[in-house]
Write a protein that holds these residues in place. Structure first.
Motif, PDB file in Angstrom:
ATOM      1  N   ARG A  27       0.831  -1.302   0.032  1.00  0.00           N
ATOM      2  CA  ARG A  27       0.076  -0.057  -0.033  1.00  0.00           C
ATOM      3  C   ARG A  27       0.914   1.273   0.083  1.00  0.00           C
ATOM      4  N   ARG A  28       0.228   2.266  -0.497  1.00  0.00           N
ATOM      5  CA  ARG A  28       1.053   3.556  -0.698  1.00  0.00           C
ATOM      6  C   ARG A  28       0.048   4.565  -0.834  1.00  0.00           C
ATOM      7  N   ALA A  29       0.451   5.902  -0.254  1.00  0.00           N
ATOM      8  CA  ALA A  29      -0.371   6.979  -0.383  1.00  0.00           C
ATOM      9  C   ALA A  29       0.319   8.399  -0.809  1.00  0.00           C
ATOM     10  N   VAL A  30       0.070   8.922  -1.871  1.00  0.00           N
ATOM     11  CA  VAL A  30       0.869   9.635  -2.504  1.00  0.00           C
ATOM     12  C   VAL A  30       0.062  11.359  -2.259  1.00  0.00           C
ATOM     13  N   PRO A  46      -5.099  16.097   0.555  1.00  0.00           N
ATOM     14  CA  PRO A  46      -5.537  14.853   0.219  1.00  0.00           C
ATOM     15  C   PRO A  46      -4.621  14.057  -0.504  1.00  0.00           C
ATOM     16  N   ARG A  47      -4.562  12.576  -0.212  1.00  0.00           N
ATOM     17  CA  ARG A  47      -3.634  11.628  -0.887  1.00  0.00           C
ATOM     18  C   ARG A  47      -4.122  10.483  -1.634  1.00  0.00           C
ATOM     19  N   VAL A  61      -6.862   3.073  -5.543  1.00  0.00           N
ATOM     20  CA  VAL A  61      -8.160   2.517  -4.962  1.00  0.00           C
ATOM     21  C   VAL A  61      -8.918   3.454  -4.273  1.00  0.00           C
ATOM     22  N   GLY A  62      -8.601   4.897  -4.005  1.00  0.00           N
ATOM     23  CA  GLY A  62      -9.498   5.759  -3.664  1.00  0.00           C
ATOM     24  C   GLY A  62      -8.645   7.215  -3.250  1.00  0.00           C
ATOM     25  N   VAL A  63      -9.205   8.062  -2.739  1.00  0.00           N
ATOM     26  CA  VAL A  63      -8.523   9.323  -2.292  1.00  0.00           C
ATOM     27  C   VAL A  63      -8.681   9.479  -0.873  1.00  0.00           C
ATOM     28  N   ALA A  70      -5.017   8.651   5.439  1.00  0.00           N
ATOM     29  CA  ALA A  70      -3.787   8.027   4.422  1.00  0.00           C
ATOM     30  C   ALA A  70      -3.123   6.943   5.584  1.00  0.00           C
ATOM     31  N   ALA A  71      -2.983   7.295   6.665  1.00  0.00           N
ATOM     32  CA  ALA A  71      -2.220   6.444   7.773  1.00  0.00           C
ATOM     33  C   ALA A  71      -3.098   5.401   7.962  1.00  0.00           C
ATOM     34  N   ALA A  72      -4.549   5.743   8.009  1.00  0.00           N
ATOM     35  CA  ALA A  72      -5.595   4.699   8.612  1.00  0.00           C
ATOM     36  C   ALA A  72      -5.576   3.500   7.470  1.00  0.00           C
TER      37      ALA A  72
END
Length: 77
Positions: A27-30, A46-47, A61-63, A70-72
């Motif tokens: 998983r990754r959040a950008v 937003p990420r 998969v989402g925003v 994002a951490a959750a």
């Protein structure tokens, strides 16, 4: 300066990609804010949420509305 043979470069690139996949997980959040590329910057921005698919590619998969959401996503309980 001597040039590196293409075969050696490709092997080095493949090793790096393999190690990157092991480090980054699934998983990754950008951050979506322009010029922001670190998790601690712009915590209210937003990420884009990404997951690896079966072929090892990152798939959106989402925003998340902010860094806390994002951490959750990155570390589900």
């Amino acid at each position: 300066m001597s040039e590196e043979p293409l075969e050696e470069w490709a092997a080095r690139r493949d090793r790096r990609r393999t190690s990157d996949q092991q480090i980054t997980g699934t998983r990754r959040a950008v951050p979506l804010a322009p010029g922001i590329n670190a998790a601690h910057l712009a915590p209210d921005e937003p990420r884009l949420l990404l997951e690896r698919d079966g072929d090892g590619r990152w798939t959106p998969v989402g925003v998340a509305e902010n860094a806390a959401e994002a951490a959750a996503f990155l570390h589900p309980s």
